[in-house]
Design a protein around this motif. Structure first.
Motif, short mmCIF file in Angstrom:
data_model
loop_
_atom_site.label_atom_id
_atom_site.label_comp_id
_atom_site.label_asym_id
_atom_site.label_seq_id
_atom_site.Cartn_x
_atom_site.Cartn_y
_atom_site.Cartn_z
N VAL A 238 0.86 -1.18 0.00
CA VAL A 238 0.00 0.00 0.00
C VAL A 238 0.90 1.23 0.00
CG1 VAL A 238 -1.80 1.26 1.23
CG2 VAL A 238 -1.77 -1.25 1.27
N TYR A 239 0.58 2.19 -0.87
CA TYR A 239 1.39 3.40 -1.01
C TYR A 239 0.51 4.63 -0.82
CZ TYR A 239 4.57 0.10 -3.25
OH TYR A 239 5.37 -0.98 -3.51
N LYS A 240 1.14 5.70 -0.30
CA LYS A 240 0.46 6.99 -0.24
C LYS A 240 1.45 8.06 -0.67
CE LYS A 240 -3.50 8.82 2.07
NZ LYS A 240 -4.39 8.72 3.24
N PHE A 241 0.96 8.98 -1.50
CA PHE A 241 1.79 10.00 -2.13
C PHE A 241 1.35 11.37 -1.61
CE2 PHE A 241 1.21 6.35 -4.75
CZ PHE A 241 2.41 6.12 -5.42
N TYR A 242 2.31 12.13 -1.06
CA TYR A 242 2.01 13.44 -0.50
C TYR A 242 2.87 14.51 -1.19
CZ TYR A 242 0.31 10.60 3.43
OH TYR A 242 -0.33 9.68 4.21
N SER A 243 2.26 15.65 -1.54
CA SER A 243 3.04 16.83 -1.91
C SER A 243 3.59 17.44 -0.62
CB SER A 243 2.18 17.86 -2.62
OG SER A 243 1.69 17.36 -3.85
N VAL A 244 4.80 18.02 -0.68
CA VAL A 244 5.42 18.63 0.50
C VAL A 244 6.08 19.93 0.06
CG1 VAL A 244 7.47 17.18 0.18
CG2 VAL A 244 7.10 18.34 2.36
N ASN A 245 5.88 21.00 0.86
CA ASN A 245 6.49 22.28 0.51
C ASN A 245 7.75 22.54 1.33
OD1 ASN A 245 5.59 23.13 3.03
ND2 ASN A 245 3.78 24.18 2.20
N SER A 246 8.30 23.73 1.18
CA SER A 246 9.61 24.04 1.79
C SER A 246 9.58 24.11 3.30
CB SER A 246 10.12 25.37 1.23
OG SER A 246 9.21 26.41 1.54
N VAL A 247 8.39 24.26 3.91
CA VAL A 247 8.31 24.31 5.37
C VAL A 247 7.71 23.01 5.92
CG1 VAL A 247 8.27 26.81 5.53
CG2 VAL A 247 6.12 25.56 5.20
N ASN A 248 7.78 21.95 5.11
CA ASN A 248 7.33 20.62 5.54
C ASN A 248 5.85 20.58 5.90
OD1 ASN A 248 9.86 19.25 5.25
ND2 ASN A 248 10.57 20.27 7.12
N TYR A 249 5.04 21.23 5.09
CA TYR A 249 3.60 21.04 5.17
C TYR A 249 3.21 20.07 4.06
CZ TYR A 249 2.12 24.24 8.85
OH TYR A 249 1.89 24.82 10.07
N TYR A 250 2.27 19.16 4.38
CA TYR A 250 1.96 18.04 3.50
C TYR A 250 0.52 18.10 3.01
CZ TYR A 250 6.24 16.32 5.62
OH TYR A 250 7.53 16.21 6.05
N SER A 251 0.32 17.60 1.81
CA SER A 251 -1.04 17.51 1.28
C SER A 251 -1.78 16.36 1.97
CB SER A 251 -1.01 17.29 -0.22
OG SER A 251 -0.44 16.02 -0.53
N THR A 252 -3.05 16.22 1.65
CA THR A 252 -3.86 15.16 2.25
C THR A 252 -3.35 13.78 1.86
OG1 THR A 252 -5.78 16.62 2.19
CG2 THR A 252 -6.21 14.27 2.47
N GLY A 253 -2.86 13.64 0.63
CA GLY A 253 -2.30 12.37 0.17
C GLY A 253 -3.26 11.58 -0.69
N ILE A 254 -2.73 10.91 -1.69
CA ILE A 254 -3.51 10.00 -2.53
C ILE A 254 -2.84 8.64 -2.52
CG2 ILE A 254 -4.44 11.81 -4.00
CD1 ILE A 254 -2.33 11.11 -6.08
N GLY A 255 -3.61 7.59 -2.76
CA GLY A 255 -3.09 6.24 -2.58
C GLY A 255 -3.04 5.42 -3.84
N ALA A 256 -2.30 4.32 -3.76
CA ALA A 256 -2.25 3.28 -4.79
C ALA A 256 -1.79 2.01 -4.10
CB ALA A 256 -1.30 3.65 -5.93
N SER A 257 -2.06 0.86 -4.71
CA SER A 257 -1.68 -0.41 -4.09
C SER A 257 -1.31 -1.44 -5.15
CB SER A 257 -2.80 -0.95 -3.19
OG SER A 257 -3.96 -1.21 -3.96
N ALA A 258 -0.59 -2.46 -4.73
CA ALA A 258 -0.17 -3.53 -5.64
C ALA A 258 0.01 -4.81 -4.84
CB ALA A 258 1.13 -3.16 -6.35
N THR A 259 -0.55 -5.91 -5.33
CA THR A 259 -0.40 -7.22 -4.71
C THR A 259 0.45 -8.09 -5.61
OG1 THR A 259 -2.54 -7.04 -3.60
CG2 THR A 259 -1.60 -9.25 -3.81
#
Length: 601
Positions: A238-259
């Protein structure tokens, strides 16, 4: 401060300009040692810059003097990277951004060893002994922080999510991740876990690769848009992808998975599922049939590489061969070893083989022909690393010929084994065979393009020879390339999809059949357990899935009625032409009162 970053910001106005005047803020140790100065620098006129006791740099930004010429000056010193940066904004006409600027007015590199500790800020203004004065100089709103947000006192906004995140299975041990950055081009951080990711990163906290968040591991943080992730066969990912800015604030995140799938029990393969550009090392394990053994480079520069999307004269493109299991992961290659030089890399089998028949198959391509005494292929060695057999482009007077070699003998073929620099389609499948009982060594090759890997062992081979002393043991596989000609080199050599087996079916990774659908009994679906006696019917149908090379169905007879089932009768399989999903066989039986036969597949 002695590590990380120290940020500063202040407002300044000075009265009179002129060369050799200065006004600004310094980072210092107590009141005794100035470290770095930021502001209107000495030796220049009205110029924003950075200075240390023995160096300085200016900028193109002009700090005008006089009433109403107020400036906000911001910057930082970074101990980790040994760099100082500064930027100015004219009050009333230039806005200070809510987030860290992407460019700076001046940059000065200064080793952290030279800067050392900082525990004080100085405000200073002055001029050379005969250079006048900057006049009244005013300072206001001096701020110190560990990040940009602390300077501007604006709560950073969360960046937008990245988009189009995918996790694509490639074989049983690699997941190819891809994503698109958000509109601001923010960096992306990727978390991985073998179960649901329910806790995200904390805003304001910086994470590095290897850090964990509630059991999820940070596997990437940076500016790229793709990642190769090596995983375990059979695992859920299971993976989650977050955008991150220069002051280490993160987006909500989107996911993907692979079996992931798993290797077959009889499948011994090295697919080179290693991250692109990884050097051969103790981390290069994986596959099946090699235990915990890893690739060890004996000589030359060996690395993993992502397969080229388009072939070039420098790098070939490998592709699936019909009839052979699909490629997975990456491939292996060795950099040009040079004129008169060679390169080898070894990996030991899980268990040495010393009887029966040994088969090995691999894909390969080499760069340069021309000259003599070049070679490129795969060697077999004993447990001490002594070469006992070789298959590939042979060493000797033949420029580009497939050969098998062993026991100080070379057995040449009529197969032209050409370099990919001559044509990018010159990528080959090579099979080698050794029979311990007859001491016979054989090899056969096909160009990957336009050929089919046979589902049964060929009746003829390209080269065959008998070894006088024979081979006692096969314990390692060796990738082997080079030239003994001081005026020529074999160039780059590439390998992929190495498989070994003790029978031909093992090379093509035949999947043992399983029952599919309902067996027909007296023209009706038979629903009794598969271990039950089928009765005395004269007609019933077995179905097996999947259809494929190497499968067979048989009746085993126990005429002696002692449970040995020693007599075997092979049965033909009939393809189901309606849906092409299984093979079937119709069997007749009569009652003998006891078990005398059984169906096997």
């Amino acid at each position: 401060f002695k590590s990380g970053k120290i940020w500063f910001g202040y407002i300044m106005n000075y009265a009179w300009n002129g060369p050799n005047k200065y006004a600004g803020l310094s980072l210092a140790w107590s009141n005794s040692e100035e470290k770095v100065f930021f502001g209107e620098i000495y030796n220049q006129d009205k110029q924003l810059g950075i200075a240390t006791p023995n160096s300085n740099t200016g900028s193109s930004y002009t700090l005008d003097n006089g009433s109403g010429k107020d400036y906000i000056i911001v910057g930082y010193y970074d101990w980790e990277n040994g760099v100082a940066k500064v930027k100015a904004y004219a009050v009333g006409s230039q806005a200070v951004p809510a987030e860290e600027p992407g460019s700076w007015d001046a940059t000065l590199y200064k080793s952290s060893n030279d800067v050392g500790w900082v525990n004080t800020v100085w405000l200073s203004a002055g001029a050379g002994a005969s250079d006048g004065t900057p006049g009244n100089t005013y300072f206001d709103e001096v701020r110190i922080s560990t990040n940009w947000a602390g300077i501007v006192q604006i709560a950073p906004s969360k960046p937008a999510d990245p988009a189009n995140a995918t996790a694509t299975v490639d074989g049983h041990e690699m997941v190819r991740l891809a994503w698109t950055k958000n509109g601001a081009g923010s960096d992306v951080m990727v978390l991985h876990k073998t179960s649901a990711i329910t806790t995200g990163p904390t805003d304001g906290t910086g994470y590095a690769v290897g850090n964990t968040i509630d059991g999820a591991t940070v596997i990437y943080r940076g500016a790229a848009t793709a990642l190769e992730h090596v995983v375990t066969p059979g695992s859920a990912n299971v993976y989650k992808f977050y955008s991150v800015n220069s002051v280490n604030y993160y987006s909500t995140g989107i996911g993907a998975s692979a079996t992931m799938g798993t290797y077959l029990a009889n499948e011994w393969v090295n697919p080179f599922s290693y991250t692109n550009d990884t050097a051969f090392s103790a981390s290069m394990k994986g596959g099946q049939g090699f235990g915990a053994n890893y690739w060890a480079a004996n000589s030359g520069t060996w690395r993993a590489r992502t397969n080229n999307a388009v072939a070039t004269t420098d790098v070939p493109r490998f592709f699936d061969m019909t009839g052979y299991p699909p490629m997975a992961g990456n491939l292996a290659w060795v950099e040009n070893p040079g004129n008169g030089s060679s390169a080898t890399a070894d990996r030991s089998l899980a268990t040495p083989i010393d009887s029966g028949t040994f088969y090995v198959a691999f894909m390969m391509a080499y760069q340069y022909a021309g000259g003599v005494n070049k070679w490129a292929g795969l060697s077999l060695t004993d447990g001490s690393g002594n070469e006992v057999a070789f298959f590939g482009k042979g060493h000797g007077a033949n420029w580009n010929t497939l050969a098998a070699a062993g026991d100080n003998k070379t057995f040449w073929s009529d197969f032209d084994f050409l370099p990919y620099s001559a044509s990018t389609v010159n990528v080959y499948m090579v099979v080698g065979k050794y029979d311990f009982s007859t001491k016979q060594l054989q090899t056969k090759a096909w160009n990957l393009a336009g050929n089919t890997f046979p589902d049964t062992e060929p009746t003829s081979w390209d080269a065959t020879g008998t070894l006088g002393n024979g081979i006692n043991q096969i314990a390692r596989i060796r990738l082997n390339a080079g030239s003994s000609d001081s005026g020529n080199t074999i160039g780059r050599v590439f390998f992929d999809e190495i498989r070994y087996a003790t029978n031909w079916a093992g090379l093509v990774a035949v999947k043992c059949p399983t029952w599919a659908g309902s067996n027909m009994f007296n023209n009706a679906a038979w629903t009794a357990p598969t271990t039950s006696w089928l009765g005395d019917s004269e007609s019933y149908v077995f179905q097996s899935y999947p259809p494929g090379p190497g499968q067979r169905g048989s009746i085993e007879f126990d005429w002696a009625r002692n449970n040995t089932f020693s007599t075997v009768k092979d049965l033909p399989w009939l393809k189901n032409e309606n849906n092409n999903t299984y093979w079937s066989n119709r069997v007749q039986s009569t009652s003998a009162g006891v078990f005398t036969s059984r169906f096997v597949a």
